[in-house]
Design a protein around this motif. Structure first.
Motif, PDB file in Angstrom:
ATOM      1  N   ASP A 157      26.021  38.658 108.595  1.00  0.00           N
ATOM      2  CA  ASP A 157      24.824  38.599 107.645  1.00  0.00           C
ATOM      3  C   ASP A 157      25.401  38.343 106.203  1.00  0.00           C
ATOM      4  O   ASP A 157      25.840  37.290 105.716  1.00  0.00           O
ATOM      5  CB  ASP A 157      24.227  39.997 107.001  1.00  0.00           C
ATOM      6  CG  ASP A 157      25.399  40.408 106.791  1.00  0.00           C
ATOM      7  OD1 ASP A 157      26.023  39.888 106.259  1.00  0.00           O
ATOM      8  OD2 ASP A 157      25.148  41.927 107.717  1.00  0.00           O
ATOM      9  N   GLN A 158      23.892  38.117 105.266  1.00  0.00           N
ATOM     10  CA  GLN A 158      23.872  37.493 104.129  1.00  0.00           C
ATOM     11  C   GLN A 158      25.041  38.378 103.624  1.00  0.00           C
ATOM     12  O   GLN A 158      25.492  38.200 102.128  1.00  0.00           O
ATOM     13  CB  GLN A 158      22.374  38.104 103.369  1.00  0.00           C
ATOM     14  CG  GLN A 158      22.025  39.558 103.859  1.00  0.00           C
ATOM     15  CD  GLN A 158      20.686  39.476 102.804  1.00  0.00           C
ATOM     16  OE1 GLN A 158      20.275  38.388 102.718  1.00  0.00           O
ATOM     17  NE2 GLN A 158      20.222  40.502 102.551  1.00  0.00           N
ATOM     18  N   ASN A 159      25.362  39.703 103.848  1.00  0.00           N
ATOM     19  CA  ASN A 159      26.424  40.327 103.191  1.00  0.00           C
ATOM     20  C   ASN A 159      27.580  40.065 103.061  1.00  0.00           C
ATOM     21  O   ASN A 159      28.486  40.652 102.636  1.00  0.00           O
ATOM     22  CB  ASN A 159      25.918  41.959 102.963  1.00  0.00           C
ATOM     23  CG  ASN A 159      25.239  42.483 102.441  1.00  0.00           C
ATOM     24  OD1 ASN A 159      24.353  41.832 101.831  1.00  0.00           O
ATOM     25  ND2 ASN A 159      23.754  43.238 103.020  1.00  0.00           N
ATOM     26  N   GLY A 160      28.364  39.284 104.777  1.00  0.00           N
ATOM     27  CA  GLY A 160      28.837  38.653 104.385  1.00  0.00           C
ATOM     28  C   GLY A 160      30.228  39.699 105.525  1.00  0.00           C
ATOM     29  O   GLY A 160      31.227  39.246 105.935  1.00  0.00           O
ATOM     30  N   PHE A 171      34.794  41.773 106.802  1.00  0.00           N
ATOM     31  CA  PHE A 171      34.230  41.057 105.852  1.00  0.00           C
ATOM     32  C   PHE A 171      34.684  39.959 105.387  1.00  0.00           C
ATOM     33  O   PHE A 171      35.879  39.761 105.449  1.00  0.00           O
ATOM     34  CB  PHE A 171      33.926  42.473 105.052  1.00  0.00           C
ATOM     35  CG  PHE A 171      33.061  42.234 103.568  1.00  0.00           C
ATOM     36  CD1 PHE A 171      32.105  42.123 103.637  1.00  0.00           C
ATOM     37  CD2 PHE A 171      33.817  41.654 102.549  1.00  0.00           C
ATOM     38  CE1 PHE A 171      31.346  42.504 102.461  1.00  0.00           C
ATOM     39  CE2 PHE A 171      32.938  41.788 101.114  1.00  0.00           C
ATOM     40  CZ  PHE A 171      32.043  41.864 101.507  1.00  0.00           C
ATOM     41  N   GLY A 200      32.498  42.020  96.473  1.00  0.00           N
ATOM     42  CA  GLY A 200      32.085  43.364  97.263  1.00  0.00           C
ATOM     43  C   GLY A 200      30.302  43.057  97.116  1.00  0.00           C
ATOM     44  O   GLY A 200      29.548  43.055  97.852  1.00  0.00           O
ATOM     45  N   THR A 201      30.403  42.705  95.749  1.00  0.00           N
ATOM     46  CA  THR A 201      28.986  41.210  95.256  1.00  0.00           C
ATOM     47  C   THR A 201      28.931  40.585  94.437  1.00  0.00           C
ATOM     48  O   THR A 201      29.789  39.771  93.619  1.00  0.00           O
ATOM     49  CB  THR A 201      28.458  43.040  94.451  1.00  0.00           C
ATOM     50  OG1 THR A 201      28.473  42.526  93.236  1.00  0.00           O
ATOM     51  CG2 THR A 201      28.003  44.128  95.484  1.00  0.00           C
ATOM     52  N   SER A 204      25.262  35.923  97.756  1.00  0.00           N
ATOM     53  CA  SER A 204      25.158  36.073  99.625  1.00  0.00           C
ATOM     54  C   SER A 204      25.702  34.654 100.434  1.00  0.00           C
ATOM     55  O   SER A 204      26.262  33.872  99.964  1.00  0.00           O
ATOM     56  CB  SER A 204      23.553  35.456  99.458  1.00  0.00           C
ATOM     57  OG  SER A 204      23.294  34.773  98.720  1.00  0.00           O
TER      58      SER A 204
END
Length: 255
Positions: A157-160, A171, A200-201, A204
């Motif tokens: 997903d876009q968050n990895g 992750f 973590g951020t 994307s």
């Protein structure tokens, strides 16, 4: 004359290195995640010029000016700007938007960092780079391990987050560096460096995409034309010096 030949030699060497660098960038224009390299040049230190035309008998030293003899290479640096994303519809292709690098591990445990997400799956169902290096992930317990996927059924997903029908969620291990210029190139798209921090951020992830090379072919063509003109200018100077030496030799022979 010797100084002039030395200056021309330095100029030709600098132009040759610039040409090699442009050739490398051009060869990697289609390499996913490739970061173009640029060379910084400067002029050599100026040298004081003098003659002996001062004084009533015109035999005393007169400082006239300074002259610069040629150019020199100072350093090479990478353009770490992001390239455009290109869709591939391939599940194992992954691209990063924003900062950070995929963290991968070599055969001897050494860590590398890359923006080249043109991955594949090996016989052990590990997500790997084209070199065969394992793509690392952060597991639910915080451990860092190779990403394991089901070749035909997994998603990112876009968050990895990597979700596979046979494995617990993982992750992608994305690493950032405050000073990207301190990274050392290892091959075309791999880097090594210290003081990286897990992210973590700030990014994307896009599955089914790769980041294209950030080589700008318009700039490459412009630089090639400039280098060609500089080669021609230096060749003209070399021919002039050659003609001067021939005439001097002929005059000495006549004497």
């Amino acid at each position: 004359m010797i100084r002039g030949l030395d200056t021309l030699s330095k100029n030709f060497n600098v132009l040759t290195e610039k040409q090699k660098n442009l050739a490398t960038n051009t060869a990697n224009v289609t390499t996913p995640g490739y970061k173009s390299q640029n060379l910084i040049t400067s002029t050599t230190d100026p040298v004081d010029v003098h003659n002996y035309t001062r004084g009533p008998e015109l035999n005393l030293r007169r400082e006239t000016d300074q002259i610069v003899f040629g150019n020199q290479l100072d350093e090479a640096y990478r353009n770490f700007g992001n390239g455009a994303l290109q869709g591939t519809n391939n599940k194992t292709d992954v691209a990063l938007n924003g900062d950070g690098y995929f963290t991968v591990q070599g055969a001897n445990g050494e860590l590398y960092y890359t923006r080249n997400g043109n991955f594949t799956v090996n016989d052990e169902n590990q997500l790997v780079t084209q070199e065969g290096y394992t793509v690392l992930g952060i597991q639910g317990n915080g451990a860092t391990e190779p990403i394991i996927v089901s070749p035909n059924d997994f998603s990112i997903d876009q968050n990895g987050f990597v979700i596979s029908d046979q494995n617990a969620p993982q992750f992608l291990y994305i690493t950032s560096f405050e000073d990207q210029a301190a990274l050392t190139s290892v091959g075309d798209t791999l880097f090594q460096g210290a003081n990286g921090a897990a992210m973590g951020t700030g990014f994307s992830v896009a599955q089914g995409f790769v980041e294209q090379s950030n080589v700008d072919m318009v700039d490459v063509m412009s630089d090639m034309m400039q280098i060609s003109r500089e080669f021609e200018a230096n060749q003209k100077v070399l021919r002039t010096m050659d003609d001067t030496l021939k005439r001097a030799t002929q005059e000495v022979g006549k004497a």
